[in-house]
Every structure is written in structure tokens, then in C-alpha cells.
Enzyme design. Structure first.
Site, PDB file in Angstrom:
ATOM      1  N   GLU A 127       0.834  -1.219   0.000  1.00 39.44           N
ATOM      2  CA  GLU A 127       0.000   0.000   0.000  1.00 39.44           C
ATOM      3  C   GLU A 127       0.861   1.259   0.000  1.00 39.44           C
ATOM      4  OE1 GLU A 127      -2.995   0.030   3.068  1.00 39.44           O
ATOM      5  OE2 GLU A 127      -3.466   2.146   2.719  1.00 39.44           O
ATOM      6  N   HIS A 175      -2.060  10.575   0.724  1.00 46.75           N
ATOM      7  CA  HIS A 175      -2.203   9.213   0.216  1.00 46.75           C
ATOM      8  C   HIS A 175      -2.264   9.201  -1.310  1.00 46.75           C
ATOM      9  CE1 HIS A 175      -3.319   4.986   0.687  1.00 46.75           C
ATOM     10  NE2 HIS A 175      -4.117   5.180  -0.348  1.00 46.75           N
ATOM     11  N   LYS A 225      -7.326  -0.657  11.555  1.00 48.75           N
ATOM     12  CA  LYS A 225      -6.703  -1.024  10.272  1.00 48.75           C
ATOM     13  C   LYS A 225      -5.437  -0.179  10.069  1.00 48.75           C
ATOM     14  CE  LYS A 225      -5.951  -1.176   5.647  1.00 48.75           C
ATOM     15  NZ  LYS A 225      -4.991  -0.357   4.891  1.00 48.75           N
ATOM     16  N   ASP A 231       3.794 -14.784  11.297  1.00 38.40           N
ATOM     17  CA  ASP A 231       2.460 -15.196  10.870  1.00 38.40           C
ATOM     18  C   ASP A 231       1.466 -14.054  11.113  1.00 38.40           C
ATOM     19  OD1 ASP A 231      -0.087 -16.318  10.676  1.00 38.40           O
ATOM     20  OD2 ASP A 231       0.557 -18.255  11.460  1.00 38.40           O
TER      21      ASP A 231
END
Ligand code: NAD
Length: 434
Positions: A83, A379, A266, A282
Site C-alpha cells: 500500500e 495518500h 486497520k 504469521d
């Protein structure tokens, strides 16, 4: 040489130069750095031995988060993420925080629970008493299943029995707490669960059910805190005091509304997952634990909260984090091993503190943007490069098309194609003129 995570102008260098700068700052031999990072990690032959039905290798960008200072030392945190803007945002937030002294972090012992489900239990309280009366025997039996771990100072530490559901469920669960030292611990703990299941069933006059670890490893929590002088949060258009107020209001929003909390978390996991993936850990286990912990009180809540305290904005993050610096993917993945070395982590607990620190930095960056310019400005400017590549731009045209899209305020595939077509036509006519 003392490690430094402060390398001004890093982004302006070429990939090769950046690699050399990070190698220098982390005292890793440049040839070691190149060998492990240049080819993108795993080869197809090793991949074919690590999972099933392999048809290739899938690579992702590997980047360095700069400016991180945690518990008085500098850390260059490795990140693997697709991202745009996450690495830049975390590095920028870490730069702001280091001006107030940096992050402080601490963590629990690396305890993970093995769960053994016992069924057909007619007298749960009696079964519970029988199991607890044999605690030393169970701990010894558990330790026998993981001699390598015990030799390194880990092993089974405690036994807890809980009665689940209604009497008609006839179910109890035995949780055996295992100190996993520098391992994430899933395989170790699963081995213990399977080794002791039969004996537990005998003791409880029960039938054994599931035997596996719990990913809600809430005895293996990590906490990170930062205190930022408000003036450091100022933007071109807003004072630091106003930004800090907006960030506290944004934190309250997440505390009151699970819809907002999900997005807030998030943003935290953007930072944490990138470090977790980079170091071969993991991330599904980490995600499962983080979100289960966020919902522990019956309502989904933010993992980090922010408050104004005097002239500072204080952020606090807490979550369970089971990471390893031995075993798992680290056995086979050269870039994961390099990333771990680059982080300078002193062990599994230290790595968890580093990952959580990057998580809090990512959260700070997102909240600051939301409280001021909005998330899209920074962004989309970085996202524009991905759009330019998708439209067919290559090499120097990527920056050129991205910058033009930002100037025009149209960051879209169509916009990129129009700019590319126009520039190609201009270049073509210039070539004809020559
Ligand atoms: P592992 O199986 O590689 O075991 C760790 C090994 O490292 C052990 O043999 C241990 O003896 C050894 N070791 C060496 N030095 C050590 C030290 N200082 N501290 C502790 N151990 C040391 O790895 P693991 O951590 O038991 O399991 C992790 C793997 O399990 C991951 O690949 C994960 O994806 C996978 N997994 C996860 C789940 C889950 O999360 N639900 C379930 C199954 C498997």
C-alpha cells in the site's frame, strides 16, 4: 558504530544507494544486504518445499521505516507492504515523536495458551478439581513434549480450567500456559496440547476434543506509549493545538463507534503487519489475536487511544503480539532473516515492541492527517505513482505522470492515460522535428 534511524533525504536516493545507507546504519555488510534483498527473497525451489501446489513466487515491496526511536535507541524497522504512503507516513510520524524523546514500550512474558477441549463431562466442577490437583504432573508431561524449548528456558508454566456453556454442553477447557521464549510458539504449543490431551481426559473422566493453541494470546501483550509536544503536530494550515484536539476527538469517535474503530485499527495494523510480514512472522495469527482482543469487552474497540495532557498529546497502544525470531518462515526466507537483523531486535519480545511501535506511528500519522488535511492529500499523491504504472508509464515517466495528475487534481487511470498519450505525442513530434 551506533545505530541511527535518522537518514535525512533517504527517499531521494536510488534503491541501491538506500540499501547501502541502511547497511551502513545497521552495521550489516553491504554484500550480505544485497544478497538477501536484491532478488526478492525466496526462490521457487525453496517455495516448492515450503507450501503445496506451488506455481511461482509472489514478491512485494521491501522498505525501511526511518526515524524510529524506542526505549532510548534507534531502530530502522523493516516493512513489507504493497500500500502506498504507509512507509512514508510511519517514518514521518516517528520523526515527530522522536522530537519529544521517542516511543516507550514494554511487554509481557511470551506466554501462549494450549487449549484442550474436554467433552462428555458430567460433573464439571469435580473434573476441574481433579485436573488442578494434578497440575505438577501436567506441567511435567507438557515439558516433556518440547525438550528444545525447555532447554532454552521456556516451557509450561500454569494450568487453568474453565467450565464452558450450559450444563447440557458438558464441556470444559484446560488452558496450559506455555512460555515460548523467542519462538512464536504455535507448533510448540500444539505439540504440547496433543501430548497431554489423553491424560487430561483420563483425569477429568471425559472425552478429548480439540487440542490447539489460542491465538488470543492476551498474556503476551505489548504496550507502546508516546508523548508528542503539540506544536510538533502543526501543519501548513493548522496549529498543533488544533490538530491535537482533532486527534483526541478522532480517538473518542473510535472509542464510541465500532465502525470507526475498525478503520482506526486497520491503520495501526498497516504498520504492525508490514513489520510482521517483513520478519517472516504469521500475520494471520497476529490479526486474529489483535481483533479478538479489540472485542474483549463485548464491543469492538480501538487498540490505541489518544489524549491531550498539558502541552502534549499522549498516545497509548496495547495488543497481544506473538512473534518469533526463531523457527517458522525464518528458517528458509533470506530476506526475512535480513529484515530481522536490520531491525536490531534483541529477541521475540523486542521484535513485538518494534512492530507495535510502528503500529502506533502509523496510527499517529493517520489521525493527524484526518484531523487536518484529510487522508487523501498525502495518500493520493503517492498512490498516483501506482496509477501511473498501471496506465503504462515506466522509468522517469512514472514520476512525471504522477506529478501532473496531482497538479491537475485528477488521479485516475483515464487521467494517467491522457497525460501519457499527450507526453508521448509531444516527445514523438520533438523526435520528428530533430
Ligand atoms: P517452530 O515449529 O519452528 O518451533 C520453534 C523451534 O525453535 C523449536 O524447535 C524450538 O525448540 C526452537 N528454538 C530455538 N531457539 C529457541 C528459542 N530461543 N526460543 C524458543 N524456541 C527456540 O515454530 P513455532 O514458533 O512453534 O510455530 C510457528 C509456526 O507455526 C509459524 O510458521 C505459524 O505460521 C505456524 N502455525 C500457526 C498456527 C496458528 O497460529 N493458529 C497454527 C499452526 C501452525
Amino acid at each position: 558504530m551506533a545505530r541511527t534511524s535518522r537518514i535525512p533525504g533517504f527517499f531521494k536516493h536510488s534503491v541501491d544507494e538506500r540499501r547501502r545507507l541502511v547497511a551502513e546504519a545497521t552495521d550489516i555488510a553491504p554484500h550480505e544486504f544485497d544478497a538477501a534483498s536484491a532478488r526478492g527473497g525466496l526462490d521457487v525451489g525453496t517455495s516448492d518445499k515450503s507450501v503445496e501446489n506451488v506455481i511461482g513466487v509472489y514478491t512485494l515491496p521491501f522498505a525501511a521505516t526511518l526515524n524510529v526511536r524506542m526505549n532510548g535507541r534507534d531502530v530502522i524497522a523493516p516493512m513489507v507492504i504493497e500500500e502506498p504512503s504507509v512507509v512514508a507516513a510511519a517514518s514521518n510520524a516517528a520523526r515527530i515523536v522522536r522530537q519529544g524523546g521517542g516511543f516507550t514500550a514494554d511487554a509481557d512474558e511470551p506466554i501462549v495458551a494450549a487449549q484442550i477441549q474436554l467433552l462428555d463431562v458430567d460433573a464439571p466442577e469435580e473434573a476441574r478439581a481433579c485436573v488442578l490437583a494434578a497440575k505438577s504432573e501436567i506441567l511435567a508431561l507438557a515439558d516433556r513434549a518440547v525438550p528444545g524449548l525447555v532447554a532454552r528456558g521456556g516451557g509450561a508454566r500454569d494450568v487453568v480450567v474453565r467450565v464452558l456453556g450450559e450444563p447440557s454442553d458438558r464441556m470444559i477447557v484446560v488452558d496450559v500456559h506455555v512460555d515460548c521464549r523467542d519462538a512464536m510458539g504455535a507448533n510448540l504449543v500444539n505439540s504440547i496440547a496433543e501430548a497431554i490431551g489423553g491424560r487430561l481426559a483420563e483425569l477429568a473422566h471425559a472425552r478429548v476434543g480439540f487440542r490447539i493453541l489460542s491465538n488470543l494470546c492476551d498474556r503476551r501483550r505489548v504496550r507502546v506509549r508516546c508523548s508528542v509536544p503539540m506544536e510538533q503536530l502543526a501543519t501548513d494550515n493548522m496549529s498543533g493545538v488544533d490538530v491535537a484536539r482533532g486527534m483526541e476527538e478522532g480517538s473518542r469517535f473510535a472509542e464510541l463507534d465500532p465502525y470507526r474503530a475498525a478503520t482506526h485499527n486497520k491503520g495501526i495494523m498497516n504498520g504492525i503487519d508490514a513489520v510482521v510480514i517483513a520478519t517472516g512472522n504469521d500475520w494471520r495469527a497476529v490479526e486474529a489475536g489483535a481483533h479478538a482482543y479489540a472485542a474483549r469487552e463485548g464491543r469492538y474497540q480501538p487498540l490505541a487511544i489518544w489524549r491531550r495532557e498539558g502541552a502534549h498529546l499522549v498516545g497509548k497502544l496495547e495488543l497481544p503480539l506473538a512473534l518469533g525470531v526463531v523457527g517458522g518462515t525464518l528458517r528458509i526466507h533470506p530476506t526475512a532473516r535480513l529484515a530481522l537483523k536490520m531491525s536490531g531486535a534483541q529477541g521475540a519480545t523486542d521484535l513485538a515492541m518494534i512492530a507495535a511501535t510502528v503500529g502506533l506511528a502509523s496510527n499517529l500519522a493517520a489521525l493527524r492527517a484526518l484531523a487536518s488535511d484529510g487522508i487523501q492529500r498525502g495518500h493520493m499523491a503517492l498512490h498516483a505513482r501506482t496509477v501511473a504504472i498501471a496506465a503504462g508509464a515506466a522509468n522517469e515517466m512514472v514520476e512525471r505522470v504522477a506529478e501532473r495528475m496531482v497538479e491537475l487534481g485528477d488521479i485516475s487511470l483515464e487521467g494517467a492515460r491522457r497525460i501519457l498519450a499527450h507526453d508521448t505525442a509531444v516527445i514523438g513530434s520533438a523526435a520528428t522535428a530533430e
